[in-house]
Design a protein around this motif. Structure first.
Motif, short mmCIF file in Angstrom:
data_model
loop_
_atom_site.label_atom_id
_atom_site.label_comp_id
_atom_site.label_asym_id
_atom_site.label_seq_id
_atom_site.Cartn_x
_atom_site.Cartn_y
_atom_site.Cartn_z
N GLY A 57 -5.96 -16.42 17.69
CA GLY A 57 -7.10 -16.86 16.91
C GLY A 57 -8.19 -15.83 16.75
N HIS A 58 -7.93 -14.58 17.17
CA HIS A 58 -8.96 -13.54 16.97
C HIS A 58 -9.01 -13.18 15.50
CE1 HIS A 58 -9.52 -12.82 21.19
NE2 HIS A 58 -8.23 -12.67 21.37
N PRO A 59 -10.21 -12.98 14.97
CA PRO A 59 -10.29 -12.48 13.59
C PRO A 59 -9.60 -11.13 13.49
CG PRO A 59 -12.48 -13.07 14.43
CD PRO A 59 -11.53 -13.15 15.58
N LYS A 60 -9.12 -10.82 12.32
CA LYS A 60 -8.38 -9.56 12.14
C LYS A 60 -9.32 -8.39 11.89
CE LYS A 60 -4.36 -9.45 9.93
NZ LYS A 60 -3.27 -9.51 10.91
N TRP A 61 -8.96 -7.25 12.45
CA TRP A 61 -9.69 -6.00 12.19
C TRP A 61 -8.85 -5.18 11.25
CZ3 TRP A 61 -14.44 -4.62 13.56
CH2 TRP A 61 -15.04 -5.33 14.59
N PHE A 62 -9.44 -4.64 10.22
CA PHE A 62 -8.71 -3.67 9.41
C PHE A 62 -9.69 -2.78 8.66
CE2 PHE A 62 -9.20 -7.50 6.93
CZ PHE A 62 -9.66 -7.04 5.70
N VAL A 63 -9.17 -1.64 8.23
CA VAL A 63 -10.00 -0.70 7.49
C VAL A 63 -9.85 -1.05 6.01
CG1 VAL A 63 -10.38 1.72 6.92
CG2 VAL A 63 -9.72 1.08 9.24
N LEU A 64 -10.98 -1.18 5.31
CA LEU A 64 -10.96 -1.62 3.91
C LEU A 64 -10.58 -0.48 2.97
CD1 LEU A 64 -11.60 -3.96 1.95
CD2 LEU A 64 -13.92 -3.07 1.80
N GLY A 65 -9.76 -0.82 1.98
CA GLY A 65 -9.50 0.13 0.90
C GLY A 65 -8.46 1.18 1.21
N VAL A 66 -7.70 1.01 2.28
CA VAL A 66 -6.71 2.05 2.62
C VAL A 66 -5.29 1.47 2.67
CG1 VAL A 66 -8.41 3.37 3.92
CG2 VAL A 66 -6.96 1.73 5.13
N GLY A 67 -5.13 0.27 2.13
CA GLY A 67 -3.78 -0.28 2.07
C GLY A 67 -3.28 -0.93 3.34
N GLN A 68 -4.20 -1.27 4.26
CA GLN A 68 -3.73 -2.02 5.45
C GLN A 68 -3.49 -3.48 5.10
OE1 GLN A 68 -6.28 -1.46 8.86
NE2 GLN A 68 -5.62 0.65 9.13
N VAL A 69 -4.06 -3.92 3.98
CA VAL A 69 -3.80 -5.28 3.49
C VAL A 69 -3.34 -5.13 2.04
CG1 VAL A 69 -5.41 -6.51 5.00
CG2 VAL A 69 -6.27 -5.48 2.89
N ILE A 70 -2.90 -6.22 1.42
CA ILE A 70 -2.45 -6.08 0.03
C ILE A 70 -3.61 -5.61 -0.84
CG2 ILE A 70 -0.56 -7.75 0.12
CD1 ILE A 70 -2.46 -9.82 -1.12
N LYS A 71 -3.24 -4.95 -1.93
CA LYS A 71 -4.21 -4.35 -2.85
C LYS A 71 -5.29 -5.35 -3.27
CE LYS A 71 -4.68 -0.66 -5.73
NZ LYS A 71 -5.68 0.19 -5.09
N GLY A 72 -4.87 -6.58 -3.59
CA GLY A 72 -5.84 -7.58 -4.04
C GLY A 72 -6.91 -7.87 -3.01
N LEU A 73 -6.53 -7.85 -1.72
CA LEU A 73 -7.54 -8.10 -0.68
C LEU A 73 -8.45 -6.89 -0.52
CD1 LEU A 73 -5.64 -10.04 2.14
CD2 LEU A 73 -7.53 -10.88 0.75
N ASP A 74 -7.87 -5.69 -0.67
CA ASP A 74 -8.71 -4.49 -0.61
C ASP A 74 -9.81 -4.58 -1.69
OD1 ASP A 74 -7.95 -2.93 1.55
OD2 ASP A 74 -6.45 -1.78 0.44
N GLN A 127 6.95 -8.77 -8.04
CA GLN A 127 8.21 -9.42 -8.39
C GLN A 127 9.10 -9.63 -7.18
OE1 GLN A 127 9.55 -6.56 -11.23
NE2 GLN A 127 8.42 -7.48 -12.92
N GLN A 128 8.89 -8.80 -6.14
CA GLN A 128 9.75 -8.96 -4.96
C GLN A 128 9.40 -10.22 -4.18
OE1 GLN A 128 8.21 -5.74 -5.40
NE2 GLN A 128 10.10 -5.26 -6.49
N GLY A 129 8.08 -10.57 -4.19
CA GLY A 129 7.65 -11.62 -3.28
C GLY A 129 7.70 -11.07 -1.87
N TYR A 130 7.59 -11.92 -0.88
CA TYR A 130 7.62 -11.48 0.50
C TYR A 130 8.23 -12.60 1.30
CZ TYR A 130 5.80 -9.81 5.01
OH TYR A 130 5.66 -9.38 6.30
N ALA A 131 9.56 -12.52 1.47
CA ALA A 131 10.30 -13.63 2.05
C ALA A 131 9.81 -14.00 3.44
CB ALA A 131 11.79 -13.30 2.08
N GLN A 132 9.54 -12.96 4.28
CA GLN A 132 9.09 -13.26 5.64
C GLN A 132 7.81 -14.09 5.62
OE1 GLN A 132 9.40 -9.00 6.37
NE2 GLN A 132 9.54 -9.53 8.53
N GLY A 133 6.97 -13.81 4.63
CA GLY A 133 5.70 -14.52 4.56
C GLY A 133 5.80 -15.77 3.69
#
Length: 199
Positions: free
Chosen positions: A57-74, A98-104
């Protein structure tokens, strides 16, 4: 944006649900963000991701704008301030396409909706000032110890209680994503995130 850019439906739509009165600092590329977010499929509203149920339940840490999350979230989390909540709609081209993300459990061509609550905006480890600050011995490369020390100082500065593992995870992530030649050091060139995504 260049003329003849993507059509309107290819943009990230942002709806601000809550804006705190004191809105600073605003997030920018390279900042270290701490946020909770829930992800839903726009097609049927089903939830495919919830950061509150992961990682204790910890909030996520990530660096913005460097592709650690999907482009739309950046894109969706730029200029956002601590305490702000947003609901964002992300077209497939800025998500899993188009690929989607089956694991997710994300089908092909899925439009995604995220509800985001941002907690903290820290100066990310990716700015030049930060590089010089981290590079204590001035050898123009960052050792694990130097970065580790920097993260400790950053974390101590904002005084939040954190799981010790958060520090190790970020450290490992920084090395995994930046130490391209795997020599155990991050050189100024490797560190400079802007060389590959500032088109």
């Amino acid at each position: 944006r260049a003329e003849g850019g993507p059509a309107a439906e290819e943009e990230v739509q942002i709806e601000v649900l809550h804006l705190p009165e004191a809105c600073s600092p605003k997030s920018k590329k390279g900042d270290l963000l701490n946020a909770h977010y829930d992800g839903f499929l726009a097609s049927d509203g089903s939830k495919f991701y919830c950061s509150r149920t992961q990682n204790e339940g910890h909030p996520k840490w990530f660096v913005l704008g460097v592709g650690q999350v999907i482009k739309g979230l950046d894109i969706a989390m730029m200029n956002m301030c601590p305490g702000e909540k947003r609901k964002v709609t992300i077209p497939p081209s800025l998500a899993y396409g188009q690929q989607g993300y089956a694991q997710g459990k994300i089908p092909p061509n899925a439009t995604l909706i995220f509800e985001i609550e941002l907690y903290a905006v820290n100066k990310g480890p990716r700015s030049v000032e930060a590089f010089n600050q981290i590079d204590k011995d001035g050898d123009k490369k960052l050792s694990e110890l130097e970065i580790s020390q920097y993260l400790k100082e950053e974390f101590a500065r904002d005084g939040k209680k954190r799981h010790p593992s958060a520090h190790d995870e970020i450290l490992a992530d920084i090395f995994k994503k930046n130490d391209h030649d795997k020599d155990g050091f991050i050189s100024a060139k490797e560190y400079n995130v802007y060389q590959h995504d500032e088109l």
